[in-house]
Design a protein around this motif. Structure first.
Motif, PDB file in Angstrom:
ATOM      1  N   PRO A  71      56.148  53.951  40.598  1.00 12.41           N
ATOM      2  CA  PRO A  71      56.636  53.580  39.284  1.00 12.41           C
ATOM      3  C   PRO A  71      56.787  52.316  38.362  1.00 12.41           C
ATOM      4  CG  PRO A  71      56.779  56.570  40.734  1.00 12.41           C
ATOM      5  CD  PRO A  71      56.662  55.078  40.919  1.00 12.41           C
ATOM      6  N   HIS A  72      56.275  52.595  37.407  1.00 16.85           N
ATOM      7  CA  HIS A  72      56.896  51.806  36.009  1.00 16.85           C
ATOM      8  C   HIS A  72      58.074  51.972  36.102  1.00 16.85           C
ATOM      9  CE1 HIS A  72      52.665  52.921  35.205  1.00 16.85           C
ATOM     10  NE2 HIS A  72      52.705  51.650  35.015  1.00 16.85           N
ATOM     11  N   SER A  73      59.169  53.013  36.452  1.00 17.54           N
ATOM     12  CA  SER A  73      60.079  53.528  35.461  1.00 17.54           C
ATOM     13  C   SER A  73      60.533  53.376  36.846  1.00 17.54           C
ATOM     14  CB  SER A  73      59.952  55.241  35.565  1.00 17.54           C
ATOM     15  OG  SER A  73      59.561  55.701  36.525  1.00 17.54           O
ATOM     16  N   HIS A  74      60.912  52.872  38.279  1.00 18.63           N
ATOM     17  CA  HIS A  74      61.410  52.645  38.735  1.00 18.63           C
ATOM     18  C   HIS A  74      61.445  50.978  39.508  1.00 18.63           C
ATOM     19  CE1 HIS A  74      61.538  56.339  39.383  1.00 18.63           C
ATOM     20  NE2 HIS A  74      62.328  56.541  40.487  1.00 18.63           N
ATOM     21  N   HIS A  75      60.734  50.444  38.934  1.00 18.64           N
ATOM     22  CA  HIS A  75      60.557  48.475  38.605  1.00 18.64           C
ATOM     23  C   HIS A  75      61.692  47.936  38.824  1.00 18.64           C
ATOM     24  CE1 HIS A  75      55.779  49.160  38.811  1.00 18.64           C
ATOM     25  NE2 HIS A  75      56.299  49.879  39.850  1.00 18.64           N
ATOM     26  N   LEU A  76      62.424  48.176  37.951  1.00 19.56           N
ATOM     27  CA  LEU A  76      63.870  47.432  37.426  1.00 19.56           C
ATOM     28  C   LEU A  76      64.686  46.986  39.241  1.00 19.56           C
ATOM     29  CD1 LEU A  76      65.703  45.503  36.567  1.00 19.56           C
ATOM     30  CD2 LEU A  76      66.195  47.668  34.973  1.00 19.56           C
ATOM     31  N   GLN A 101      63.979  45.598  30.361  1.00 19.14           N
ATOM     32  CA  GLN A 101      64.753  45.841  31.181  1.00 19.14           C
ATOM     33  C   GLN A 101      63.353  44.899  31.906  1.00 19.14           C
ATOM     34  OE1 GLN A 101      62.696  49.216  33.128  1.00 19.14           O
ATOM     35  NE2 GLN A 101      64.385  50.595  32.658  1.00 19.14           N
ATOM     36  N   ALA A 102      62.840  43.965  31.865  1.00 14.15           N
ATOM     37  CA  ALA A 102      61.844  42.457  32.091  1.00 14.15           C
ATOM     38  C   ALA A 102      63.065  41.813  32.397  1.00 14.15           C
ATOM     39  CB  ALA A 102      61.073  42.950  31.102  1.00 14.15           C
ATOM     40  N   ARG A 103      63.230  41.266  30.803  1.00 16.42           N
ATOM     41  CA  ARG A 103      64.581  40.007  30.921  1.00 16.42           C
ATOM     42  C   ARG A 103      65.533  40.187  32.306  1.00 16.42           C
ATOM     43  NH1 ARG A 103      63.614  42.151  25.392  1.00 16.42           N
ATOM     44  NH2 ARG A 103      61.978  41.074  23.994  1.00 16.42           N
ATOM     45  N   GLU A 104      65.762  41.896  32.069  1.00 21.52           N
ATOM     46  CA  GLU A 104      67.043  41.285  32.521  1.00 21.52           C
ATOM     47  C   GLU A 104      66.589  41.157  34.584  1.00 21.52           C
ATOM     48  OE1 GLU A 104      70.029  45.310  34.742  1.00 21.52           O
ATOM     49  OE2 GLU A 104      68.599  45.859  33.155  1.00 21.52           O
ATOM     50  N   LEU A 105      65.388  41.636  34.933  1.00 22.23           N
ATOM     51  CA  LEU A 105      64.959  41.493  36.305  1.00 22.23           C
ATOM     52  C   LEU A 105      64.084  40.247  36.892  1.00 22.23           C
ATOM     53  CD1 LEU A 105      63.681  42.317  38.712  1.00 22.23           C
ATOM     54  CD2 LEU A 105      61.583  43.391  37.892  1.00 22.23           C
ATOM     55  N   MET A 304      54.243  40.454  26.880  1.00 21.15           N
ATOM     56  CA  MET A 304      53.237  41.907  26.880  1.00 21.15           C
ATOM     57  C   MET A 304      53.835  42.997  26.898  1.00 21.15           C
ATOM     58  SD  MET A 304      50.222  41.493  27.840  1.00 21.15           S
ATOM     59  CE  MET A 304      50.532  39.644  26.310  1.00 21.15           C
ATOM     60  N   MET A 305      55.432  42.869  27.839  1.00 21.27           N
ATOM     61  CA  MET A 305      55.975  43.760  27.229  1.00 21.27           C
ATOM     62  C   MET A 305      56.888  44.606  25.740  1.00 21.27           C
ATOM     63  SD  MET A 305      55.760  45.461  30.620  1.00 21.27           S
ATOM     64  CE  MET A 305      56.889  46.653  29.353  1.00 21.27           C
ATOM     65  N   GLU A 306      56.946  43.141  25.460  1.00 21.27           N
ATOM     66  CA  GLU A 306      56.959  43.395  23.788  1.00 21.27           C
ATOM     67  C   GLU A 306      55.731  43.560  23.190  1.00 21.27           C
ATOM     68  OE1 GLU A 306      59.710  38.928  23.416  1.00 21.27           O
ATOM     69  OE2 GLU A 306      58.246  38.956  23.184  1.00 21.27           O
ATOM     70  N   TRP A 307      54.360  43.305  23.511  1.00 24.09           N
ATOM     71  CA  TRP A 307      53.700  43.902  22.301  1.00 24.09           C
ATOM     72  C   TRP A 307      53.969  45.593  22.922  1.00 24.09           C
ATOM     73  CZ3 TRP A 307      48.351  40.932  22.821  1.00 24.09           C
ATOM     74  CH2 TRP A 307      48.743  39.370  22.623  1.00 24.09           C
TER      75      TRP A 307
END
Length: 322
Positions: A71-76, A101-105, A304-307
């Motif tokens: 799930p999305h919640s675990h992707h990072l 989270q996207a930036r961190e990853l 996309m995550m920012e949007w």
């Protein structure tokens, strides 16, 4: 290429079937938190290795690429785990739960020099180039309007209704209309407006979104998990319009004149499932020593995550872990 599948749900099964049909890639391993589940998955999909922990699979030197299907919640968490083992990553959309989270990853992947890309399959499919070529040819004239929608009946799916799993329609299906707009109208937007109906658990149940571009173009999008929609993507220009059928796996494109007469129909190439294109893109990028795919560069993943962060902000939706 030996692909290790992290997670053993339905989407993992689709990837395994895809790999089984490819010539240069194979479903080599699967990992789940429960060994019996992994073994059952491996038997069903003819996967060579089954592991009862993610770490065990990542320690296998024969794994060349890891597909994250949790799930999305675990992707990072799972993305960073793969990178810590030096494993290239193909991470299912939505890439993470939010832009931070996207930036961190992505920063962690850059620090370690490890390849990672988002598995938003529509970005890699042949239909993307077909539509781009139609627009750039001028056949539609000057394009002004775009609409796209994607809806399914999904309220019986735990991962869709659970806020702890970053549930809701947006990250799971709304990401497709947003990517459709981004692919064909670009990202130079002036404003995003929207309206959302929340599910009883507090996640987004369905939403309408309007992207207004700085040059005056508009994209009107809809997503939801209450009902199945016709799933059209429509692009309108001064000389005509096109309809892309089934926007999350386009199977046909019709081009019409401005007086609504069908000019031609374009069938997309036959495919295994459609997932093969993102795997092929990973193989090509890795062979060239790249750390991202040109079809979905890291900058686009963050945008996309920012949007989607902006949209959830308008709706007052935050996940419990944020």
């Amino acid at each position: 290429m030996n692909v290790g599948i992290l997670g053993a749900g339905n989407i993992a099964g689709t990837m395994a079937r895809t790999l089984n049909g490819m010539k240069d890639a194979t479903a080599y391993a699967v990992a789940a938190r429960d060994l019996e589940r992994a073994q059952s998955f491996a038997k069903e999909y003819q996967v060579e290795k089954a592991y009862g922990s993610y770490e065990e699979m990542l320690a296998d030197d024969k794994v060349d690429l890891v597909y994250i299907a949790t799930p999305h919640s675990h992707h990072l968490e799972h993305g960073k785990l793969c990178i810590s083992y030096g494993k290239p990553v193909l991470c299912e959309k939505s890439f993470t739960a939010n832009a931070a989270q996207a930036r961190e990853l992505l920063d962690y992947a850059k620090e370690k020099g490890v390849f990672i890309t988002e598995a938003i399959w529509t970005r890699y499919m042949p239909s993307r180039k077909i539509i781009t070529d139609i627009i750039e040819s001028g056949e539609l004239g000057d394009v002004h309007m775009l609409s796209a929608n994607l809806g399914y009946r999904l309220i019986d799916k735990e991962r869709l209704i659970n806020p702890e799993l970053a549930g809701g329609a947006l990250l799971d299906v709304g990401v497709y209309p947003l990517n459709f707009a981004s692919m064909f109208f670009g990202n130079d937007i002036e404003n995003i407006t929207s309206s959302c109906v929340k599910f009883e658990t507090g996640v987004d149940g369905q939403a309408g979104m309007i992207l207004t571009y700085k040059d005056g173009r508009m994209a009107t999008l809809h997503t939801g998990m209450y009902a199945a929609s016709e799933q059209y993507g429509i692009i309108c220009g001064s000389k005509g319009y096109l309809i892309a059928y089934n926007i999350n796996n386009i199977n046909k494109i019709d081009v019409f004149s401005s007086d609504r007469k069908l000019i031609r129909t374009i069938e997309v190439p036959e495919q295994i499932t459609g997932y093969e294109y993102e795997v092929e893109a990973c193989m090509k990028a890795l062979a060239e020593g790249k750390t991202e795919c040109e079809e979905m560069p890291h900058s686009e993943t963050i945008r996309m995550m920012e949007w989607m962060d902006t949209l959830r902000g308008q709706w007052g939706i935050r996940y419990p872990f944020e």
